[in-house]
Design an enzyme around this catalytic site. Structure first.
Site, PDB file in Angstrom:
ATOM      1  N   SER A  87       3.847  -1.426  -8.490  1.00 55.29           N
ATOM      2  CA  SER A  87       5.076  -1.883  -8.505  1.00 55.29           C
ATOM      3  C   SER A  87       6.049  -0.686  -8.818  1.00 55.29           C
ATOM      4  O   SER A  87       5.749  -0.102  -9.974  1.00 55.29           O
ATOM      5  CB  SER A  87       5.277  -3.108  -9.495  1.00 55.29           C
ATOM      6  OG  SER A  87       6.617  -3.506  -9.487  1.00 55.29           O
ATOM      7  N   SER A 142       8.343  -1.190  -0.585  1.00 57.15           N
ATOM      8  CA  SER A 142       9.313  -1.874   0.033  1.00 57.15           C
ATOM      9  C   SER A 142      10.442  -1.144   0.689  1.00 57.15           C
ATOM     10  O   SER A 142      11.026  -1.260   1.718  1.00 57.15           O
ATOM     11  CB  SER A 142       9.965  -3.297  -0.928  1.00 57.15           C
ATOM     12  OG  SER A 142       9.001  -3.858  -1.208  1.00 57.15           O
ATOM     13  N   SER A 165      -1.238  -5.166  -3.554  1.00 53.82           N
ATOM     14  CA  SER A 165      -2.745  -5.200  -3.068  1.00 53.82           C
ATOM     15  C   SER A 165      -3.570  -4.333  -4.091  1.00 53.82           C
ATOM     16  O   SER A 165      -4.394  -3.446  -3.296  1.00 53.82           O
ATOM     17  CB  SER A 165      -3.027  -5.090  -1.626  1.00 53.82           C
ATOM     18  OG  SER A 165      -2.169  -3.965  -1.108  1.00 53.82           O
TER      19      SER A 165
END
Length: 198
Positions: free
Chosen positions: A35, A40, A107
């Site tokens: 994260s 993204s 993942s």
């Protein structure tokens, strides 16, 4: 579940028909990383660059799929496995549709990434490790999740109370602490385009 009464329907239109219609091969671009590593952001820039070149794309993001398709799942190890099993099947469907599907998922487990590759197909699965040191991800902390995890407010948080197993043989290794999202996406375009051209 009893599968004996399930008979998959044979479609008149097959993957090769969709490839010819779209003018390129399909591909599942799977970005994995902690994260805050920039998955993204890089995925979004990559999609824009591929779209500008005329390729048919679709972007899947972990938070988006968890607010819809996988909203019934938590963050236990079993739920994470089920989350990635569903996302692997979804990727396979997009590949069958002839698209370049770009997925940005933490993942964290090697076994689940291998499962994704086996379901999607080795020739159409393209693994990208978005590598960023934990301390850099924590400094970025765009959602404030690391601070909450350090306080014990979030259980099973990858990198803090749950492991992240580094991909052993990714197709591309991106150091997102060294490259900008634009540079990272350019590096991916350079490798992906030859794989999808007819």
């Amino acid at each position: 579940m009893n599968m004996e009464h399930i008979h998959p329907h044979e479609h008149a239109i097959g993957p090769q028909d969709r490839i010819l219609t779209k003018g390129h091969k399909p591909l599942a671009v799977w970005l994995s990383g902690l994260s805050g590593s920039g998955k993204s952001t890089i995925a979004s820039v990559l999609e824009k660059k591929l779209l500008e070149k005329g390729y048919h794309t679709f972007l899947l993001d972990g938070d988006n799929t968890r607010s819809g398709l996988n909203s019934d799942l938590g963050f236990s190890d079993d739920d994470r496995k089920e989350n990635l099993r569903r996302l692997s099947e979804l990727n396979r469907l997009f590949v069958d549709a002839g698209l370049i599907v770009i997925s940005a998922f933490i993942s964290p487990f090697e076994s689940e990434r291998k499962l994704a590759r086996s379901k999607i197909g080795d020739e159409t699965f393209f693994e990208v490790f978005v590598d960023c040191p934990l301390e850099v991800c924590e400094l970025r902390d765009p959602k404030g999740l690391y601070r909450k995890a350090r306080k014990g407010e979030i259980a099973n948080f990858t990198g803090i109370s749950s492991p992240f197993e580094r991909p052993s043989t990714p197709d591309v290794h991106i150091r997102s602490d060294k490259l900008t999202p634009e540079e990272s996406a350019d590096k991916l375009v350079e490798v992906i385009v030859p794989r999808i051209e007819l």
